[in-house]
Design a protein around this motif. Structure first.
Motif, PDB file in Angstrom:
ATOM      1  N   UNK A  31     -17.656 -11.736  24.364  1.00 37.90           N
ATOM      2  CA  UNK A  31     -18.759 -11.035  25.023  1.00 37.90           C
ATOM      3  C   UNK A  31     -18.476 -10.874  26.511  1.00 37.90           C
ATOM      4  N   UNK A  32     -18.932  -9.759  27.060  1.00 37.43           N
ATOM      5  CA  UNK A  32     -19.116  -9.682  28.505  1.00 37.43           C
ATOM      6  C   UNK A  32     -20.626  -9.755  28.682  1.00 37.43           C
ATOM      7  N   UNK A  33     -21.034 -10.329  29.770  1.00 36.96           N
ATOM      8  CA  UNK A  33     -22.467 -10.502  29.971  1.00 36.96           C
ATOM      9  C   UNK A  33     -22.794 -10.390  31.460  1.00 36.96           C
ATOM     10  N   UNK A  34     -24.042 -10.037  31.709  1.00 33.01           N
ATOM     11  CA  UNK A  34     -24.539  -9.983  33.085  1.00 33.01           C
ATOM     12  C   UNK A  34     -25.771 -10.869  33.149  1.00 33.01           C
ATOM     13  N   UNK A  35     -25.748 -11.798  34.089  1.00 33.90           N
ATOM     14  CA  UNK A  35     -26.906 -12.649  34.330  1.00 33.90           C
ATOM     15  C   UNK A  35     -27.428 -12.374  35.731  1.00 33.90           C
ATOM     16  N   UNK A  46     -19.600 -12.023  33.565  1.00 37.51           N
ATOM     17  CA  UNK A  46     -18.627 -12.946  33.008  1.00 37.51           C
ATOM     18  C   UNK A  46     -18.197 -12.530  31.618  1.00 37.51           C
ATOM     19  N   UNK A  47     -17.229 -13.262  31.092  1.00 34.58           N
ATOM     20  CA  UNK A  47     -16.719 -13.038  29.733  1.00 34.58           C
ATOM     21  C   UNK A  47     -16.661 -14.402  29.036  1.00 34.58           C
ATOM     22  N   UNK A  48     -16.952 -14.415  27.751  1.00 31.07           N
ATOM     23  CA  UNK A  48     -16.961 -15.677  27.012  1.00 31.07           C
ATOM     24  C   UNK A  48     -16.772 -15.428  25.525  1.00 31.07           C
ATOM     25  N   UNK A  49     -16.419 -16.463  24.798  1.00 30.74           N
ATOM     26  CA  UNK A  49     -16.387 -16.373  23.344  1.00 30.74           C
ATOM     27  C   UNK A  49     -17.578 -17.105  22.731  1.00 30.74           C
TER      28      UNK A  49
END
Length: 124
Positions: A31-35, A46-49
């Motif tokens: 995932x890429x995400x925006x907080x 950020x990017x995460x699994x």
């Protein structure tokens, strides 16, 4: 062969969306995400699994040591995310978004989340 749902058939639309969401989840590993913070003044990309774990880490850091950017600026409210099958695609998208202006990032968020509501409950 099934027929196409009648226009305006909300139940059929929700059924199709549910099936699409399930398929997306099955093939989404990264995932890429925006907080953002509670005042929506700072965004973090950020990017995460594991999006649940990552949001939890941002929240924990914001309440404790504040070592990371997201922790220092209390960016633990999820306002946007995208799923990817491959890490390389997610990382490329993260780099692309980080180069964008704040205005363009805001516009992206508002395409799916016009009021910047917290999406944390969608991933927990």
């Amino acid at each position: 062969m099934t027929s196409r749902p009648a226009r305006g058939d909300k139940n059929a639309f929700l059924q199709i969306r549910y099936i699409y969401d399930l398929q997306s989840i099955m093939f989404t590993n990264y995932y890429i995400y925006i907080t953002t913070n509670q005042y929506r003044t700072t965004v973090y990309i950020g990017v995460t699994n594991n999006i649940q774990r990552r949001i939890s880490q941002h929240y924990f850091d914001s309440q404790n040591e504040k070592k990371s950017f997201a922790g220092k600026y209390n960016c633990y409210e999820l306002v946007y995310y995208e799923g990817f099958q491959y890490a390389t695609d997610a990382i490329a998208r993260e780099k692309q978004l980080k180069r964008w202006s704040r205005k363009k990032k805001n516009q992206l968020i508002e395409t799916v989340n016009p009021t910047w509501e917290s999406l944390n409950s969608e991933v927990f």
